[in-house]
Design an enzyme around this catalytic site. Structure first.
Site, PDB file in Angstrom:
ATOM      1  N   GLU A  45       3.765  -2.691  -3.199  1.00 50.40           N
ATOM      2  CA  GLU A  45       2.137  -2.485  -3.552  1.00 50.40           C
ATOM      3  C   GLU A  45       2.179  -0.882  -3.447  1.00 50.40           C
ATOM      4  OE1 GLU A  45       0.120  -4.345  -5.099  1.00 50.40           O
ATOM      5  OE2 GLU A  45       0.514  -6.435  -4.415  1.00 50.40           O
ATOM      6  N   ASN A  79       1.369 -13.531 -12.017  1.00 47.47           N
ATOM      7  CA  ASN A  79       1.953 -13.592 -10.651  1.00 47.47           C
ATOM      8  C   ASN A  79       1.410 -14.454  -9.600  1.00 47.47           C
ATOM      9  OD1 ASN A  79       4.251 -12.256  -8.987  1.00 47.47           O
ATOM     10  ND2 ASN A  79       3.101 -11.480  -7.517  1.00 47.47           N
ATOM     11  N   ARG A  80       0.601 -15.823 -10.509  1.00 49.82           N
ATOM     12  CA  ARG A  80       0.434 -16.981  -9.979  1.00 49.82           C
ATOM     13  C   ARG A  80       1.434 -18.643 -10.743  1.00 49.82           C
ATOM     14  NH1 ARG A  80      -1.197 -13.466  -7.146  1.00 49.82           N
ATOM     15  NH2 ARG A  80      -2.797 -14.104  -6.297  1.00 49.82           N
ATOM     16  N   TYR A 136      -1.761 -12.157   2.370  1.00 46.35           N
ATOM     17  CA  TYR A 136      -2.545 -13.555   1.804  1.00 46.35           C
ATOM     18  C   TYR A 136      -1.072 -14.176   1.326  1.00 46.35           C
ATOM     19  CZ  TYR A 136      -5.513 -17.320   0.007  1.00 46.35           C
ATOM     20  OH  TYR A 136      -6.319 -18.416  -0.290  1.00 46.35           O
ATOM     21  N   HIS A 164       3.525  -3.032  -8.217  1.00 47.05           N
ATOM     22  CA  HIS A 164       2.112  -3.518  -8.056  1.00 47.05           C
ATOM     23  C   HIS A 164       1.410  -2.508  -7.986  1.00 47.05           C
ATOM     24  CE1 HIS A 164       2.175  -7.984  -8.803  1.00 47.05           C
ATOM     25  NE2 HIS A 164       3.813  -8.011  -9.112  1.00 47.05           N
ATOM     26  N   SER A 165      -0.046  -2.562  -7.551  1.00 49.62           N
ATOM     27  CA  SER A 165      -1.241  -1.247  -6.670  1.00 49.62           C
ATOM     28  C   SER A 165      -2.181  -2.482  -6.383  1.00 49.62           C
ATOM     29  CB  SER A 165      -1.404  -0.114  -7.793  1.00 49.62           C
ATOM     30  OG  SER A 165      -2.076  -0.822  -8.947  1.00 49.62           O
ATOM     31  N   ARG A 196      -7.146  -7.989 -14.963  1.00 42.31           N
ATOM     32  CA  ARG A 196      -5.970  -8.498 -14.091  1.00 42.31           C
ATOM     33  C   ARG A 196      -5.289  -8.901 -15.352  1.00 42.31           C
ATOM     34  NH1 ARG A 196      -4.371  -9.016  -8.383  1.00 42.31           N
ATOM     35  NH2 ARG A 196      -3.877 -11.349  -8.331  1.00 42.31           N
ATOM     36  N   HIS A 253      -0.015  -6.813 -13.024  1.00 42.70           N
ATOM     37  CA  HIS A 253      -1.578  -7.409 -13.342  1.00 42.70           C
ATOM     38  C   HIS A 253      -1.847  -6.450 -14.141  1.00 42.70           C
ATOM     39  CE1 HIS A 253      -1.227  -9.612  -9.769  1.00 42.70           C
ATOM     40  NE2 HIS A 253      -1.491 -10.392 -10.861  1.00 42.70           N
ATOM     41  N   ALA A 254      -3.103  -5.649 -15.754  1.00 40.47           N
ATOM     42  CA  ALA A 254      -3.368  -5.037 -16.860  1.00 40.47           C
ATOM     43  C   ALA A 254      -3.484  -3.325 -15.611  1.00 40.47           C
ATOM     44  CB  ALA A 254      -4.087  -5.648 -17.586  1.00 40.47           C
ATOM     45  N   ARG A 255      -4.691  -3.737 -14.874  1.00 38.12           N
ATOM     46  CA  ARG A 255      -5.378  -2.413 -14.015  1.00 38.12           C
ATOM     47  C   ARG A 255      -4.507  -1.790 -13.427  1.00 38.12           C
ATOM     48  NH1 ARG A 255      -9.160  -6.675 -10.897  1.00 38.12           N
ATOM     49  NH2 ARG A 255      -7.735  -7.328  -8.765  1.00 38.12           N
ATOM     50  N   GLU A 256      -3.497  -2.289 -13.171  1.00 33.52           N
ATOM     51  CA  GLU A 256      -2.301  -1.533 -11.793  1.00 33.52           C
ATOM     52  C   GLU A 256      -1.775  -0.635 -12.696  1.00 33.52           C
ATOM     53  OE1 GLU A 256      -0.325  -4.617 -10.178  1.00 33.52           O
ATOM     54  OE2 GLU A 256      -2.307  -5.632  -8.849  1.00 33.52           O
TER      55      GLU A 256
END
Length: 416
Positions: free
Chosen positions: A381, A251-252, A359, A306-307, A234, A179-182
């Site tokens: 995470e 990640n989906r 989730y 991840h974060s 993201r 995820h780009a923003r992490e």
């Protein structure tokens, strides 16, 4: 309730005046809302599929969920929460200010001549560093694929050679920046690379048992876009046929419970699954790299960094209450790992089955890896618990990396 949710979604779409060009996020807030009842949790699960809302954490039951809202959305969503009796608070006020502070700190610490872990570096700077370390006798640098925008995706192999009997050592595979923003995830991965190759004597024992394969930037296009245009982007940056919205959630996009819970078929959604499994060149590259390794040797462990949230998540993550046969053993490993993390800087992480802790998510890389036969699999995470969220200050890169590296090293005790 459904009519009220529909009214909110229509209203929030009308007022969602997205900034054109470089998004400043001025006046945006991050709200923390608590779902204590099944109906409140169901509300969040429906809202997460709305592309106009930016969920910073997945919906959580009997816990808080973080959602970034624009000034235009704030009153509407607070009214919706209040109508459902949900407790909420402002976790981060004026996200734009946090970004400005991070940018200022980063620019003061960033070096134009060398790689550091006191600042967040751009794609080109990281690639130059990776190429510079390729002369190290421990390192083999390969390109495992290219992104949608033709950026190379690099893998660093760290090895002290074969076993004494000539066999290849088991592999530990680590990837980051799905995820780009992490940003801290990629910075942690490059720190681990540097830590190992700078201290070969210190890590002689673990290198005698394993070879490391580390992909520090799975999503280079999104990462660059998060630097140049939208800090909290993201997804990938692929073009979606018939839609003006770019990218999918990598990640989906894996071929295990693809299209399951926690995914969307809407290309504008933050959790868009993609047209089909491995539609993204980035996810295809990771899967091919892992399968290639498995054809040559045992892949002992897979970590995806991840974060944020400070969690050590175990399979299965596609549904609550679904556990692999060796879950009891993996949970013991997870508990020991978070204890090792806490011993470094006192930070508390939690561990457990991913869907139970967070989730349910279909098409995730960790479940795919577990299903491919890799025993030790975890989604990490990392920091923090929400004070800064994705805008973690660069002065926390090194302590973040140090603590998860401590957890990863416990793998040495899982092999004879």
């Amino acid at each position: 309730m459904k009519l009220l949710i529909l009214y909110f979604i229509v209203s929030v779409t009308v007022v969602a005046a997205k900034e054109i060009g470089v998004r400043t996020y001025a006046g945006y807030d991050v709200l923390s809302v608590r779902a204590d009842s099944p109906s409140q949790f169901e509300l969040l699960k429906q809202l997460v599929l709305n592309e106009e809302l930016d969920f910073w954490t997945s919906p959580k039951y009997q816990d808080v969920t973080d959602i970034m809202v624009s000034p235009e959305q704030k009153d509407l969503i607070i009214a919706l929460f209040s109508s459902h009796g949900m407790k909420w608070s402002v976790k981060i006020s004026d996200v734009g200010r946090i970004i400005r502070d991070q940018k200022t700190e980063n620019s003061l610490l960033e070096s134009e001549t060398k790689m550091t872990w006191t600042a967040y570096h751009r794609y080109t700077e990281i690639v130059k560093w990776l190429e510079s370390i390729s002369t190290n006798p421990l390192v083999t640098l390969t390109v495992i694929g290219k992104s949608s925008e033709a950026r190379e995706i690099h893998q660093v192999q760290i090895s002290s050679g074969r076993k004494e009997n000539g066999e290849l050592k088991p592999a530990i595979f680590i990837d980051a920046l799905f995820h780009a923003r992490e940003w801290v995830s990629g910075a942690s991965a490059t720190w681990i690379i540097n830590e190992i190759i700078s201290n070969p004597t210190k890590y002689e024992s673990i290198l005698s048992k394993f070879d490391f394969f580390i992909v520090p930037m799975v999503n280079p296009d999104g990462y660059e876009f998060s630097h140049t245009s939208q800090r909290f982007w993201r997804k990938t940056r692929s073009k979606n046929s018939g839609s003006s919205c770019y990218g999918c959630d990598p990640n989906r996009n894996f071929a295990f419970h693809f299209g399951g819970e926690g995914t969307s078929s809407n290309p504008c959604s933050e959790v868009y699954k993609g047209e089909n499994a491995f539609s993204e060149p980035e996810t295809a590259a990771v899967s091919v790299a892992i399968k290639k390794l498995q054809s040559e040797r045992v892949v002992h462990a897979y970590f995806t960094v991840h974060s944020y949230g400070q969690m050590w998540l175990l399979s299965w993550g596609y549904a609550r209450g679904a556990y692999p046969p060796d879950f009891a053993e993996l949970l013991k490993w997870g508990k020991r790992s978070v204890e090792a993390i806490k011993d470094i800087h006192g930070q508390s992480y939690i561990t457990g089955q991913g869907a139970d802790v967070l989730y349910a998510v279909g098409g995730a890389s960790d479940d795919w890896a577990k299903n491919e036969g890799i025993k030790y699999v975890a989604t990490l995470e990392v920091r923090d618990s929400g004070s800064y969220g994705f805008a973690l200050p660069p002065n926390q890169i090194i302590p973040t990396a140090e603590e998860i590296w401590a957890g990863i090293q416990l793998l040495e005790t899982t092999i004879n």
